[in-house]
Motif scaffolding. Sequence first.
Motif, PDB file in Angstrom:
ATOM      1  N   GLY A 110       0.707  -1.133  -0.132  1.00 63.90           N
ATOM      2  CA  GLY A 110       0.093  -0.114  -0.023  1.00 63.90           C
ATOM      3  C   GLY A 110       0.856   1.404  -0.047  1.00 63.90           C
ATOM      4  O   GLY A 110       2.005   1.081   0.045  1.00 63.90           O
ATOM      5  N   ASP A 111       0.225   2.303   0.220  1.00 59.24           N
ATOM      6  CA  ASP A 111       1.156   3.539   0.032  1.00 59.24           C
ATOM      7  C   ASP A 111       1.848   3.829   1.134  1.00 59.24           C
ATOM      8  O   ASP A 111       2.895   4.388   1.333  1.00 59.24           O
ATOM      9  N   GLY A 112       1.337   3.429   2.254  1.00 54.61           N
ATOM     10  CA  GLY A 112       2.052   3.418   3.680  1.00 54.61           C
ATOM     11  C   GLY A 112       3.179   2.433   3.586  1.00 54.61           C
ATOM     12  O   GLY A 112       4.423   2.802   3.852  1.00 54.61           O
ATOM     13  N   ASP A 113       2.917   1.437   3.419  1.00 54.61           N
ATOM     14  CA  ASP A 113       3.964   0.082   3.366  1.00 54.61           C
ATOM     15  C   ASP A 113       4.864   0.304   2.627  1.00 54.61           C
ATOM     16  O   ASP A 113       6.088  -0.057   2.612  1.00 54.61           O
ATOM     17  N   THR A 114       4.591   1.075   1.281  1.00 49.80           N
ATOM     18  CA  THR A 114       5.800   1.338   0.341  1.00 49.80           C
ATOM     19  C   THR A 114       6.446   2.538   0.455  1.00 49.80           C
ATOM     20  O   THR A 114       7.523   2.765   0.622  1.00 49.80           O
ATOM     21  N   SER A 115       5.618   3.646   0.691  1.00 50.36           N
ATOM     22  CA  SER A 115       6.203   5.007   0.321  1.00 50.36           C
ATOM     23  C   SER A 115       6.452   5.560   1.588  1.00 50.36           C
ATOM     24  O   SER A 115       7.310   6.726   1.758  1.00 50.36           O
ATOM     25  N   ALA A 116       6.354   5.024   2.674  1.00 54.65           N
ATOM     26  CA  ALA A 116       6.682   5.532   4.034  1.00 54.65           C
ATOM     27  C   ALA A 116       7.614   4.410   4.726  1.00 54.65           C
ATOM     28  O   ALA A 116       8.657   4.613   4.405  1.00 54.65           O
ATOM     29  N   ILE A 117       7.158   3.704   5.720  1.00 49.84           N
ATOM     30  CA  ILE A 117       7.987   2.804   6.204  1.00 49.84           C
ATOM     31  C   ILE A 117       8.891   1.700   5.366  1.00 49.84           C
ATOM     32  O   ILE A 117       9.766   1.357   5.687  1.00 49.84           O
ATOM     33  N   GLY A 120      12.788   2.582   1.685  1.00 47.23           N
ATOM     34  CA  GLY A 120      13.969   1.858   1.724  1.00 47.23           C
ATOM     35  C   GLY A 120      14.115   0.460   0.690  1.00 47.23           C
ATOM     36  O   GLY A 120      14.685   0.158  -0.228  1.00 47.23           O
ATOM     37  N   GLN A 121      13.203  -0.310   1.194  1.00 41.08           N
ATOM     38  CA  GLN A 121      13.021  -1.720   0.622  1.00 41.08           C
ATOM     39  C   GLN A 121      12.499  -1.488  -0.688  1.00 41.08           C
ATOM     40  O   GLN A 121      13.131  -2.200  -1.637  1.00 41.08           O
ATOM     41  N   PHE A 122      11.424  -0.577  -0.779  1.00 40.37           N
ATOM     42  CA  PHE A 122      10.787  -0.408  -2.194  1.00 40.37           C
ATOM     43  C   PHE A 122      12.075  -0.066  -3.202  1.00 40.37           C
ATOM     44  O   PHE A 122      12.333  -0.539  -4.355  1.00 40.37           O
ATOM     45  N   ALA A 123      12.791   1.025  -2.698  1.00 42.38           N
ATOM     46  CA  ALA A 123      13.980   1.426  -3.922  1.00 42.38           C
ATOM     47  C   ALA A 123      14.742   0.185  -4.350  1.00 42.38           C
ATOM     48  O   ALA A 123      15.200   0.185  -5.375  1.00 42.38           O
ATOM     49  N   HIS A 124      15.235  -0.710  -3.269  1.00 39.82           N
ATOM     50  CA  HIS A 124      16.178  -1.572  -3.811  1.00 39.82           C
ATOM     51  C   HIS A 124      15.693  -2.742  -4.543  1.00 39.82           C
ATOM     52  O   HIS A 124      16.138  -3.503  -5.141  1.00 39.82           O
ATOM     53  N   VAL A 125      14.476  -3.023  -4.111  1.00 39.61           N
ATOM     54  CA  VAL A 125      13.659  -4.274  -4.857  1.00 39.61           C
ATOM     55  C   VAL A 125      13.616  -3.796  -6.403  1.00 39.61           C
ATOM     56  O   VAL A 125      13.719  -4.527  -7.417  1.00 39.61           O
ATOM     57  N   VAL A 126      13.061  -2.430  -6.895  1.00 37.00           N
ATOM     58  CA  VAL A 126      13.091  -1.962  -7.803  1.00 37.00           C
ATOM     59  C   VAL A 126      14.371  -2.206  -8.623  1.00 37.00           C
ATOM     60  O   VAL A 126      14.580  -2.530  -9.739  1.00 37.00           O
ATOM     61  N   ARG A 127      15.561  -1.572  -7.707  1.00 35.76           N
ATOM     62  CA  ARG A 127      16.779  -1.572  -8.373  1.00 35.76           C
ATOM     63  C   ARG A 127      17.358  -2.837  -8.759  1.00 35.76           C
ATOM     64  O   ARG A 127      18.112  -2.977  -9.733  1.00 35.76           O
ATOM     65  N   ARG A 128      17.109  -3.881  -8.256  1.00 34.85           N
ATOM     66  CA  ARG A 128      17.281  -5.081  -8.152  1.00 34.85           C
ATOM     67  C   ARG A 128      16.746  -5.845  -9.488  1.00 34.85           C
ATOM     68  O   ARG A 128      17.132  -6.857  -9.914  1.00 34.85           O
TER      69      ARG A 128
END
Lengths: 350, 587
Positions: A110-117, A120-128
């Motif tokens: 969700g927007d909280g799960d991804t863009s808040a807490i 950092g995790q989101f950025a790296h899974v995209v990058r990977r």
Amino acid sequence: MSFLKSKFRHPKLPRNDLGLTQQAYEGPLSTLCAGCGHDAIGASIIQACHELSIPPHRIAKLSGIGCSSKAPTYFLDKAHGFNSVHGRMPSIVTGANMANRDLVYIGMSGDGDTSAIGMGQFAHVVRRRLNMLYLVANNGVYGLTKGQTSATADEGSLSKQGQANPLEGIDLVTMAIQLGATFVARSFSGDKRELLPLIKAGLSHNGFAFIDIVSPCVTFNNHAGSTKSYDYVRDHVTTGAVTDFVPVEEEIIVSSSDSEAQDICLHDGSILRLQKTGNEYDPQDRQQALAAIEQSRQQDRILTGLLYVDPAAQDLHEVLGTTDKPLNSLGERALCPGSDVLEVINDSFR
Amino acid sequence: MKQTDTQSPEHFHKVVNCQYACPAHTPVPEYIRLIAERRYTDAYMVNWQSNVFPGVLGRVCDRPCEPACRRGRVEETPVAICRLKRVAADHKEDIADRLPTIPTEKNGKRIGLIGAGPASLTVARDLLPLGYQVTIFDRDAKAGGMVRSQIPAFRLPEEVLDEEVDRVLDMGVETRFGTDITSMKSLLEENFDAVFVGTGAPSGRDLKIPGRDEAGEQVQVGINWLAGVAFGHITETTKNVIVLGGGNTAMDCCRTALRLGAKAVNVVVRSSYEDMKASPWEKDDAQAEGITFVNHHVPKDYVIEDGKLVGMRFDVVESVYDENGKRSLVPTGQEPVFIAADTVLVAIGQDAKFPWIEPGLGIEFDNWGMPVLNDQTLQSTRPGLFFGGDAAFGPENVITAVAHGHQAALSIDLYCQGKDLVEERPAETYDLISQKMGVHEWSYQNVVSNDERQAVPHMDLGDALQRIDAEVELGFDERLALKEAARCLSCDVHTVFTTNRCIECGACEDICPMDCINFADNGEEQDLRSRLRVPACDSEEDLYVSADLKTGQVMVKDEDLCLHCGLCAERCPTGAWDMQKFILKLA
């Protein structure tokens, strides 16, 4: 009197290549608020997996915490599931994917799960460029904690209590493109005709597929003044590339009206067919995609559809040169080749 | 498609398949719901108001409701509606204080009813509470008509019939029973304000093929023979019996013969087993008792030896269907087949005949000898004269006779007030009442039972065949009745859609277990049907189409398989869907 879904289904429900009806892809009855956009996303995932004839037990659905992240309970109850710590779904799915590359991975966030807490995790899974479909059910509000404005809420959007959001919202599609995602789309839970082919294409895409889905919160964020309400979104949608998904097996017949359609062939042989809409949007042009998204934002428009795709990109397994088999299918000899082999490896570093 | 018209009752009425299929439009789901609540007396009264003979019809009704039942499409078998009706009758308490009061002061209008069958009794039941004086004529000594004379006591005990017939007669009917009606002219001379003819179809067809004259009394017309048994004139039969015909009368004949001592009973039918006209359950019951069905045999002649009937010969045929599904019986060329018999019962049809209606009374008949009637009002070409039941349009069934009775009574009431029978006929109207009680709470049983149809217990076959008046079916006990009642889908509780409340979130579409609900671009009906989630091109059930929604799409609901579970209304955030009970108000 009570709240149960009957076992009966329409006797003429279509069967897919596996002989299964949609029922095999359903989950238990949703306990989300009535009218929640997340349920419509779930329904589209059910339909997409059914139509793609993916065996339900070959799917893994993973999520974090939040309304969005409890949504996977209500679809694909025969799939593998993992409800992780808040914002940590990307780590779990990375581990799972590295261990077993044969499953189809759906991350529901969700927007909280991804863009808040979980930023950092989101950025790296995209990058990977992990081979998965990452969905964000984006309602601009923290529903489980009673409706506080979230990090994706647009500047100036009103909360249910009437306060304007003073901060700029995070635009996840822009971030995903910049961070190297190879399939980026935005859609709206209230428009399944657009959402369904995007989910099917995202599932078929080899690499990191990301769909930001505006999914109105009927309880806390569906009022006048909200920029993520059903009415506001319908009034402010601009479509980028309008996409049809053509699966591998279907013979491609180009009729005269389709002659101007542009086809993008995906890794598995299926085809993304772009309808000619007159706006000349080219989803294979990353620079143009970013410009179009920004331009729409400045005009208070929500650009939806397929925004960017690189059908030839490599996924993480290919980049790292990992084994082409799931670890659980490798024998003991392959997994543990013995001290002789270790000796050789160690020698190579000396 | 245009937005569905919900101003007239038509759309919602059709969705209640059972009620719509019932000629008398009995509110089936309503009384089944009452049975489920163990309110048997209330359930009986709902029935009695609508069909006058719940105890009788709960046993012998033709049940047009059951093939129509939605449950039969959702799974395989319909709800046992007829047997539940019997449950209401079997378990009811005294209803005397619930019956309408009959005015002691009459309205001065006298009505003559000819024939004391279900049609006339219905007219009497409807008119007596309004202050009419009613006289019923019948050739038999007791009222009931064909229900008494042709339906054997092992299917319908006499006391059940007596109770419901007497309930009407006790409302103050003048009875002139036991004398043949031979002249309409003299009857009309009694100056009734209106006359109703409900004389049924009492003339059974004989089969005149070679050997018939020689066979004499050994060949009998089925319905006359059944009447003889019913009134105690016939108490035994011979060893080998052939019954000709494949309808319900044939089934009653063969089973009765078995009880009167026949050892071998063959039902010989021209058609295939599937095409036989008898109700499926009657065929099943006959076979269970050891009756042999011989299909695809066409009678050739009666075989007479020494002046006595010893059997019949039959040509063997097969059913051939053309591309329109029309059947023809084609000879196979086999040698004729002999079947031994010392009695033949002919049950190949019956007709309404009116030799007692003299010409010149202004009563016109068509080429088939049937009265010329207005379909709706049942008025004949002579203004104060009405027809109903089998006498109106030929043999149908009891429930149709009841439905005719209601329409004729309405016509007679209008006629006696000098009103126009068509123009001033009260229109059908309806009410819709929301069933919402609270969050997740409905005032009806919305959870769908997964049980299969319950079988009705039968008495031991050996015992059943010993006595002609032993009722074979024992009826549901309370446990079975409640299980069966729970299978009803409550189709009278409708999904009602309010267009301007819909925000098109799609929650209803997603939750619907039967994929009934669609949001789609509008189009012509066939086009729209082909684009549904589950296409419904061949379905005869209506679509429910909303007005244009904000996006320009419409809500389209295929009513065919809706479980009326209410989940669409549960999951609707704005109350655009509501579950509302439909109450049809017939005149």
